[in-house]
Write a protein that holds these residues in place. Structure first.
Motif, PDB file in Angstrom:
ATOM      1  N   PRO A 164       0.819  -1.212   0.000  1.00  7.35           N
ATOM      2  CA  PRO A 164       0.000   0.000   0.000  1.00  7.35           C
ATOM      3  C   PRO A 164       0.855   1.264   0.000  1.00  7.35           C
ATOM      4  O   PRO A 164       1.982   1.273   0.501  1.00  7.35           O
ATOM      5  CB  PRO A 164      -0.793  -0.116   1.303  1.00  7.35           C
ATOM      6  N   SER A 165       0.303   2.332  -0.553  1.00  7.27           N
ATOM      7  CA  SER A 165       0.938   3.639  -0.406  1.00  7.27           C
ATOM      8  C   SER A 165       0.647   4.130   1.014  1.00  7.27           C
ATOM      9  O   SER A 165       0.144   3.370   1.849  1.00  7.27           O
ATOM     10  CB  SER A 165       0.394   4.617  -1.453  1.00  7.27           C
ATOM     11  N   ASN A 166       0.943   5.363   1.327  1.00  9.19           N
ATOM     12  CA  ASN A 166       0.712   5.885   2.673  1.00  9.19           C
ATOM     13  C   ASN A 166      -0.776   5.789   3.019  1.00  9.19           C
ATOM     14  O   ASN A 166      -1.619   6.362   2.335  1.00  9.19           O
ATOM     15  CB  ASN A 166       1.172   7.341   2.765  1.00  9.19           C
ATOM     16  N   VAL A 167      -1.076   5.074   4.105  1.00  5.76           N
ATOM     17  CA  VAL A 167      -2.461   4.809   4.487  1.00  5.76           C
ATOM     18  C   VAL A 167      -2.881   5.738   5.630  1.00  5.76           C
ATOM     19  O   VAL A 167      -2.112   6.014   6.546  1.00  5.76           O
ATOM     20  CB  VAL A 167      -2.644   3.343   4.930  1.00  5.76           C
ATOM     21  N   TYR A 168      -4.126   6.187   5.561  1.00  3.86           N
ATOM     22  CA  TYR A 168      -4.702   7.005   6.627  1.00  3.86           C
ATOM     23  C   TYR A 168      -6.168   6.622   6.740  1.00  3.86           C
ATOM     24  O   TYR A 168      -6.706   5.932   5.863  1.00  3.86           O
ATOM     25  CB  TYR A 168      -4.574   8.498   6.297  1.00  3.86           C
ATOM     26  N   GLY A 169      -6.839   7.083   7.804  1.00  7.04           N
ATOM     27  CA  GLY A 169      -8.277   6.850   7.869  1.00  7.04           C
ATOM     28  C   GLY A 169      -8.785   6.525   9.251  1.00  7.04           C
ATOM     29  O   GLY A 169      -8.072   6.664  10.262  1.00  7.04           O
ATOM     30  N   VAL A 170     -10.032   6.084   9.296  1.00  7.86           N
ATOM     31  CA  VAL A 170     -10.685   5.707  10.546  1.00  7.86           C
ATOM     32  C   VAL A 170      -9.868   4.615  11.236  1.00  7.86           C
ATOM     33  O   VAL A 170      -9.438   3.656  10.597  1.00  7.86           O
ATOM     34  CB  VAL A 170     -12.121   5.213  10.263  1.00  7.86           C
ATOM     35  N   GLY A 171      -9.636   4.792  12.535  1.00  6.49           N
ATOM     36  CA  GLY A 171      -8.868   3.815  13.292  1.00  6.49           C
ATOM     37  C   GLY A 171      -7.380   4.073  13.311  1.00  6.49           C
ATOM     38  O   GLY A 171      -6.619   3.269  13.848  1.00  6.49           O
ATOM     39  N   ASP A 172      -6.948   5.209  12.743  1.00  5.90           N
ATOM     40  CA  ASP A 172      -5.523   5.522  12.707  1.00  5.90           C
ATOM     41  C   ASP A 172      -4.983   5.758  14.108  1.00  5.90           C
ATOM     42  O   ASP A 172      -5.737   5.961  15.070  1.00  5.90           O
ATOM     43  CB  ASP A 172      -5.291   6.768  11.839  1.00  5.90           C
ATOM     44  N   ASN A 173      -3.656   5.745  14.228  1.00  2.79           N
ATOM     45  CA  ASN A 173      -2.972   5.974  15.496  1.00  2.79           C
ATOM     46  C   ASN A 173      -2.613   7.455  15.605  1.00  2.79           C
ATOM     47  O   ASN A 173      -1.879   7.977  14.771  1.00  2.79           O
ATOM     48  CB  ASN A 173      -1.709   5.113  15.560  1.00  2.79           C
ATOM     49  N   PHE A 174      -3.119   8.124  16.635  1.00  2.00           N
ATOM     50  CA  PHE A 174      -2.896   9.562  16.791  1.00  2.00           C
ATOM     51  C   PHE A 174      -1.884   9.888  17.884  1.00  2.00           C
ATOM     52  O   PHE A 174      -1.847  11.006  18.374  1.00  2.00           O
ATOM     53  CB  PHE A 174      -4.235  10.255  17.095  1.00  2.00           C
ATOM     54  N   HIS A 175      -1.057   8.922  18.241  1.00  2.24           N
ATOM     55  CA  HIS A 175      -0.045   9.153  19.271  1.00  2.24           C
ATOM     56  C   HIS A 175       0.861  10.313  18.850  1.00  2.24           C
ATOM     57  O   HIS A 175       1.289  10.385  17.697  1.00  2.24           O
ATOM     58  CB  HIS A 175       0.782   7.887  19.484  1.00  2.24           C
ATOM     59  N   PRO A 176       1.184  11.233  19.764  1.00  2.00           N
ATOM     60  CA  PRO A 176       1.980  12.408  19.389  1.00  2.00           C
ATOM     61  C   PRO A 176       3.370  12.099  18.862  1.00  2.00           C
ATOM     62  O   PRO A 176       3.956  12.905  18.135  1.00  2.00           O
ATOM     63  CB  PRO A 176       2.047  13.221  20.693  1.00  2.00           C
ATOM     64  N   GLU A 177       3.923  10.930  19.184  1.00  2.00           N
ATOM     65  CA  GLU A 177       5.269  10.588  18.726  1.00  2.00           C
ATOM     66  C   GLU A 177       5.290   9.410  17.743  1.00  2.00           C
ATOM     67  O   GLU A 177       6.220   9.292  16.954  1.00  2.00           O
ATOM     68  CB  GLU A 177       6.168  10.241  19.925  1.00  2.00           C
ATOM     69  N   HIS A 178       4.291   8.555  17.781  1.00  2.00           N
ATOM     70  CA  HIS A 178       4.342   7.314  17.021  1.00  2.00           C
ATOM     71  C   HIS A 178       3.406   7.287  15.814  1.00  2.00           C
ATOM     72  O   HIS A 178       3.284   6.268  15.148  1.00  2.00           O
ATOM     73  CB  HIS A 178       4.017   6.123  17.931  1.00  2.00           C
ATOM     74  N   SER A 179       2.724   8.387  15.528  1.00  2.00           N
ATOM     75  CA  SER A 179       1.754   8.409  14.440  1.00  2.00           C
ATOM     76  C   SER A 179       2.418   8.688  13.101  1.00  2.00           C
ATOM     77  O   SER A 179       3.527   9.219  13.027  1.00  2.00           O
ATOM     78  CB  SER A 179       0.687   9.471  14.710  1.00  2.00           C
ATOM     79  N   HIS A 180       1.701   8.355  12.004  1.00  2.00           N
ATOM     80  CA  HIS A 180       2.137   8.708  10.670  1.00  2.00           C
ATOM     81  C   HIS A 180       1.681  10.127  10.342  1.00  2.00           C
ATOM     82  O   HIS A 180       0.987  10.775  11.118  1.00  2.00           O
ATOM     83  CB  HIS A 180       1.592   7.706   9.650  1.00  2.00           C
ATOM     84  N   VAL A 181       2.033  10.594   9.144  1.00  2.00           N
ATOM     85  CA  VAL A 181       1.924  12.012   8.843  1.00  2.00           C
ATOM     86  C   VAL A 181       0.499  12.544   8.923  1.00  2.00           C
ATOM     87  O   VAL A 181       0.273  13.607   9.517  1.00  2.00           O
ATOM     88  CB  VAL A 181       2.549  12.323   7.455  1.00  2.00           C
ATOM     89  N   VAL A 182      -0.488  11.866   8.353  1.00  2.00           N
ATOM     90  CA  VAL A 182      -1.842  12.422   8.329  1.00  2.00           C
ATOM     91  C   VAL A 182      -2.432  12.483   9.734  1.00  2.00           C
ATOM     92  O   VAL A 182      -2.952  13.524  10.154  1.00  2.00           O
ATOM     93  CB  VAL A 182      -2.758  11.608   7.395  1.00  2.00           C
ATOM     94  N   ALA A 183      -2.357  11.386  10.477  1.00  5.97           N
ATOM     95  CA  ALA A 183      -2.924  11.361  11.824  1.00  5.97           C
ATOM     96  C   ALA A 183      -2.193  12.324  12.749  1.00  5.97           C
ATOM     97  O   ALA A 183      -2.821  13.031  13.548  1.00  5.97           O
ATOM     98  CB  ALA A 183      -2.863   9.948  12.394  1.00  5.97           C
ATOM     99  N   GLY A 184      -0.862  12.356  12.658  1.00  8.56           N
ATOM    100  CA  GLY A 184      -0.100  13.265  13.497  1.00  8.56           C
ATOM    101  C   GLY A 184      -0.446  14.716  13.209  1.00  8.56           C
ATOM    102  O   GLY A 184      -0.607  15.539  14.130  1.00  8.56           O
ATOM    103  N   MET A 185      -0.579  15.047  11.940  1.00  9.18           N
ATOM    104  CA  MET A 185      -0.924  16.408  11.554  1.00  9.18           C
ATOM    105  C   MET A 185      -2.348  16.761  11.987  1.00  9.18           C
ATOM    106  O   MET A 185      -2.613  17.867  12.475  1.00  9.18           O
ATOM    107  CB  MET A 185      -0.771  16.565  10.041  1.00  9.18           C
TER     108      MET A 185
END
Length: 313
Positions: A164-185
């Protein structure tokens, strides 16, 4: 797959695994098998062997993995490579030995070379150096893909890898240090809005380009492939739509409704400069994504904001 086939989704509580589970349920599959980490620690070889011997799933989706963003990869490399190698080795081997008909392994586009020619074709794997910031995770995922290929060649096991390419969406991880770009942003803009902060600082120059795919679109593609693909090897799954980190930040600002400024911290790492995949192989099989980046992010933010309100209630 038959509607009553036993389909084991490993990692069903994660973003991708939960999306695949929802898709299977929506399409009427009744034999879905799930286990939490407490019920089945996938890094425990004996536990995994016992589970497969007892349940004997016909189809396996290996979506379980230790994942994270730039900070997590940079600081927890040993954990990333150890845990992912253990999970993959245990599940792939046990699935083969206990009669699974097909296994889908979820890879990651970070395993492609850092400076691969764009769009990235499946054949680009191992043709150049990897991005240094997530090397342990990428090496583990390459090992999982290679293990699927080796079991297919030596044993005739119908195992293949979805990239997969960069994945985002419902159920993503929003941890301030461990999240990916979309959820973190999304989290940073949301919290800045609530706190009425004057600005949000985004890591890097804003110039890198990313192809993003909503988790529900990825799940739809995975179920499609489980039903109609048995070519082995690896197949890219992306939206074909890319966006710069700068444009993503300003789109996020609009979706969240944040009124302050956006600044880019060029002293922070950018990561890979561009990453869009060639989805010709998948398109040739007849699959197309249904969500644009903006539509997917609006759906994601609605869910996230509702979840935040529930936590505060």
């Amino acid at each position: 797959m038959n509607r009553d086939s036993r389909i084991y989704v490993a990692g069903h509580r994660g973003m991708v695994g939960s999306a695949i589970t929802r898709r299977l349920e929506a399409e009427g599959y009744t034999g879905i098998v799930t286990r939490s980490h407490a019920e089945l620690p996938l890094d425990d070889s004996a536990a995994v062997t016992g589970f497969f011997a007892a349940v004997r799933p016909e189809y396996v989706v290996l979506a379980a993995a230790k994942v994270g963003g730039i900070v997590a990869n940079a600081t927890q490399g040993a954990d990333f490579i150890r845990e992912n190698l253990q999970i993959q080795t245990n599940v792939i081997d046990a699935a083969y030995r206990h009669g699974a008909r097909r296994l889908l392994f979820l890879g990651s586009s970070c395993i492609y070379p850092k400076f691969a020619e764009q769009p990235i074709v499946e054949e680009a794997l191992l043709t150049g150096p990897l991005e240094e910031t997530n090397l342990p995770y990428a090496v583990a995922k390459i090992a999982g893909k290679t293990m699927c290929d080796a079991y297919a060649r030596q044993y005739g096991f119908d195992a293949f890898t979805v990239m997969p390419s960069n994945v985002y969406g419902v159920g993503d991880n929003f941890h301030p240090e461990h999240s990916h770009v979309v959820a973190g942003m999304m989290r940073r803009f949301h919290e800045a809005k609530l706190a009425r902060e004057d600005k949000v600082v985004v890591w890097g120059t804003g110039t890198p380009l990313r192809e993003l795919i909503d988790a529900d679109d990825l799940a739809d593609a995975c179920v499609f492939l489980l039903n109609g693909y048995s070519g082995g090897g690896m197949i890219n799954v992306g939206s074909g739509e890319e966006i710069s980190i700068r444009d993503l930040a300003f789109l996020m600002k609009s979706i969240v409704g944040y009124g302050g400024d956006v600044e880019f911290d060029a002293s922070r790492p950018d990561g890979t400069p561009r990453k869009i995949m060639d989805n010709t192989k998948l398109a040739g099989l007849g699959w197309r994504p249904s969500l644009t980046i903006e539509a997917g992010m609006r759906k994601m933010y609605t869910w996230f904001a509702d979840s935040e309100r529930l936590r505060e209630a």
